[in-house]
Design a protein around this motif. Structure first.
Motif, PDB file in Angstrom:
ATOM      1  N   UNK A 146       0.780  -1.236   0.000  1.00  0.00           N
ATOM      2  CA  UNK A 146       0.000   0.000   0.000  1.00  0.00           C
ATOM      3  C   UNK A 146       0.804   1.273   0.000  1.00  0.00           C
ATOM      4  N   UNK A 147       2.010   1.258  -0.576  1.00  0.00           N
ATOM      5  CA  UNK A 147       2.802   2.479  -0.642  1.00  0.00           C
ATOM      6  C   UNK A 147       3.185   2.969   0.744  1.00  0.00           C
ATOM      7  N   UNK A 148       3.086   4.273   0.985  1.00  0.00           N
ATOM      8  CA  UNK A 148       3.495   4.845   2.258  1.00  0.00           C
ATOM      9  C   UNK A 148       2.605   4.392   3.410  1.00  0.00           C
ATOM     10  N   UNK A 149       1.411   3.932   3.109  1.00  0.00           N
ATOM     11  CA  UNK A 149       0.527   3.391   4.135  1.00  0.00           C
ATOM     12  C   UNK A 149       1.176   2.187   4.823  1.00  0.00           C
ATOM     13  N   UNK A 150       2.124   1.535   4.131  1.00  0.00           N
ATOM     14  CA  UNK A 150       2.797   0.362   4.693  1.00  0.00           C
ATOM     15  C   UNK A 150       3.707   0.717   5.870  1.00  0.00           C
ATOM     16  N   UNK A 151       3.827   2.001   6.199  1.00  0.00           N
ATOM     17  CA  UNK A 151       4.582   2.386   7.392  1.00  0.00           C
ATOM     18  C   UNK A 151       4.001   1.724   8.637  1.00  0.00           C
ATOM     19  N   UNK A 152       2.682   1.512   8.664  1.00  0.00           N
ATOM     20  CA  UNK A 152       2.080   0.811   9.792  1.00  0.00           C
ATOM     21  C   UNK A 152       2.683  -0.588   9.927  1.00  0.00           C
ATOM     22  N   UNK A 153       2.713  -1.332   8.816  1.00  0.00           N
ATOM     23  CA  UNK A 153       3.256  -2.688   8.840  1.00  0.00           C
ATOM     24  C   UNK A 153       4.758  -2.672   9.105  1.00  0.00           C
ATOM     25  N   UNK A 154       5.439  -1.622   8.625  1.00  0.00           N
ATOM     26  CA  UNK A 154       6.863  -1.499   8.925  1.00  0.00           C
ATOM     27  C   UNK A 154       7.106  -1.397  10.418  1.00  0.00           C
ATOM     28  N   UNK A 155       6.267  -0.622  11.113  1.00  0.00           N
ATOM     29  CA  UNK A 155       6.382  -0.526  12.556  1.00  0.00           C
ATOM     30  C   UNK A 155       6.098  -1.856  13.231  1.00  0.00           C
ATOM     31  N   UNK A 156       5.133  -2.604  12.706  1.00  0.00           N
ATOM     32  CA  UNK A 156       4.829  -3.926  13.264  1.00  0.00           C
ATOM     33  C   UNK A 156       6.009  -4.878  13.083  1.00  0.00           C
ATOM     34  N   UNK A 157       6.637  -4.840  11.909  1.00  0.00           N
ATOM     35  CA  UNK A 157       7.802  -5.683  11.667  1.00  0.00           C
ATOM     36  C   UNK A 157       8.947  -5.316  12.600  1.00  0.00           C
ATOM     37  N   UNK A 158       9.101  -4.015  12.870  1.00  0.00           N
ATOM     38  CA  UNK A 158      10.124  -3.564  13.812  1.00  0.00           C
ATOM     39  C   UNK A 158       9.864  -4.171  15.184  1.00  0.00           C
ATOM     40  N   UNK A 159       8.612  -4.181  15.611  1.00  0.00           N
ATOM     41  CA  UNK A 159       8.274  -4.753  16.916  1.00  0.00           C
ATOM     42  C   UNK A 159       8.526  -6.255  16.942  1.00  0.00           C
ATOM     43  N   UNK A 160       8.223  -6.951  15.852  1.00  0.00           N
ATOM     44  CA  UNK A 160       8.513  -8.382  15.778  1.00  0.00           C
ATOM     45  C   UNK A 160      10.006  -8.636  15.938  1.00  0.00           C
ATOM     46  N   UNK A 161      10.800  -7.823  15.255  1.00  0.00           N
ATOM     47  CA  UNK A 161      12.256  -7.975  15.331  1.00  0.00           C
ATOM     48  C   UNK A 161      12.765  -7.698  16.740  1.00  0.00           C
ATOM     49  N   UNK A 162      12.286  -6.629  17.359  1.00  0.00           N
ATOM     50  CA  UNK A 162      12.701  -6.293  18.719  1.00  0.00           C
ATOM     51  C   UNK A 162      12.317  -7.387  19.712  1.00  0.00           C
ATOM     52  N   UNK A 163      11.219  -8.106  19.420  1.00  0.00           N
ATOM     53  CA  UNK A 163      10.770  -9.181  20.302  1.00  0.00           C
ATOM     54  C   UNK A 163      11.488 -10.497  20.014  1.00  0.00           C
ATOM     55  N   UNK A 164      12.388 -10.491  19.028  1.00  0.00           N
ATOM     56  CA  UNK A 164      13.133 -11.702  18.698  1.00  0.00           C
ATOM     57  C   UNK A 164      12.337 -12.719  17.916  1.00  0.00           C
ATOM     58  N   UNK A 165      11.307 -12.267  17.194  1.00  0.00           N
ATOM     59  CA  UNK A 165      10.411 -13.188  16.490  1.00  0.00           C
ATOM     60  C   UNK A 165      10.619 -13.210  14.979  1.00  0.00           C
ATOM     61  N   UNK A 166      11.532 -12.396  14.460  1.00  0.00           N
ATOM     62  CA  UNK A 166      11.697 -12.298  13.012  1.00  0.00           C
ATOM     63  C   UNK A 166      12.050 -13.606  12.343  1.00  0.00           C
TER      64      UNK A 166
END
Length: 322
Positions: A47-67
């Motif tokens: 969804x273009x720049x709207x994907x910033x929401x999902x980018x933040x979610x992916x960041x949280x997954x990575x920080x939680x060690x789930x990537x």
């Protein structure tokens, strides 16, 4: 990006979901084992720049060690870029790239349409941002432990396919193909004898594909609030640039409207008794609030707020089960 000091949302998700997906991921992280008989898929909305929401979610997954706790990752358009960054251990970059690099006129400039050039510069993204600011180690994509399934749309019949890049050059073409919308973000991309355009045109959220491929657990990262997903336009009409797509393939302009394309997958996500969900654990994470970011938004502060909202959405979901 760090987690916001104050939570941006509270309470359970409004779409019917199964937190067992998160419990399996946490168990895999804690034990270091993926051989549990499950097939856990991550599906990332574009969804273009709207994907910033999902980018933040992916960041949280990575920080939680789930990537690295998934068996497969699916993504269309910007969702494919986010998935790639997460799998290579750069969840932070998958969020920061939106407000640090992409929210600019160098990437999105409506004035270019008057010069018959794409409004969105994939050249700037792939040849500048992903080389200098947020380097992409393309050579690693063929050796990922968790496979990345990049979705693109065949121009000839407007059907969705998983691309199968075999080397670094083909990966670059595949990532360009999944984000290319003629007139808006560049011409169709030729790969393996076919012409491809943005994967979100035909499959913006590949949940059904993940289920067909045998997923037992699916985590979907969405870029619209529940209210936004359920909203129906009284008289949907493609934008002028979208109507121009019909010159390439009849019907392409209408398909380019994401709110219409999400209909079939929303029917699945919004119905716990849906036939396709029988025996399946499915959880969709949505942003709690629409902060006004659209596909072509270039306000860095607003885009960062969307990434923060996504981060906190995922973190709050994990807090429920930990």
């Amino acid at each position: 990006m760090t987690s916001p000091s104050e939570p941006l949302l509270a309470g359970p998700p409004e779409l019917p979901g199964d937190d067992e997906v998160l419990r399996v991921l946490l168990h895999r992280r804690n034990t270091g084992r993926l051989d549990d008989g499950h097939r856990v898929a991550l599906v990332v909305n574009g969804g273009g720049m709207r994907a910033a929401y999902a980018g933040g979610m992916a960041h949280a997954l990575d920080d939680a060690g789930l990537g690295g706790c998934f068996d497969v990752v699916y993504g269309s358009s910007a969702g494919a870029f986010i998935g790639a960054a997460l799998l290579m251990g750069d969840g932070r970059g998958s969020a920061h790239i939106f407000f640090e690099d992409m929210a600019s006129r160098a990437f999105i400039d409506p004035r270019r349409l008057g010069l018959w050039r794409p409004m969105v510069s994939l050249d700037h993204l792939l040849d500048r941002i992903m080389v200098e600011s947020k380097p992409m180690p393309w050579h690693l994509l063929n050796n990922l432990t968790v496979p990345l399934k990049v979705i693109a749309t065949d121009v000839d019949d407007l059907s969705a396919h998983v691309l199968e890049p075999r080397n670094e050059l083909e990966w670059k073409l595949a990532m360009r193909a999944t984000a290319s919308i003629p007139f808006l973000a560049g011409r169709p991309v030729r790969l393996h004898g076919r012409r491809w355009i943005d994967g979100s045109v035909s499959e913006p959220l590949p949940v059904h594909r993940a289920l067909r491929d045998g997923a037992t657990h699916v985590l979907a990262l969405l870029n619209r609030t529940v209210a936004g997903l359920r909203q129906k336009d009284a008289a949907p009409r493609p934008a002028r640039w979208a109507r121009s797509l019909d010159r390439i393939a009849p019907g392409l302009g209408s398909m380019a409207q994401e709110s219409q394309r999400l209909g079939p997958v929303l029917a699945l996500l919004d119905d716990a008794a849906h036939d396709s969900r029988q025996g399946i654990h499915l959880l969709a994470i949505t942003p709690a609030r629409d902060v006004g970011v659209r596909g072509l938004t270039t306000d860095p502060a607003r885009v960062r707020l969307a990434a923060d909202m996504g981060y906190d959405s995922l973190t709050s979901a994990l807090r429920r089960v930990s």
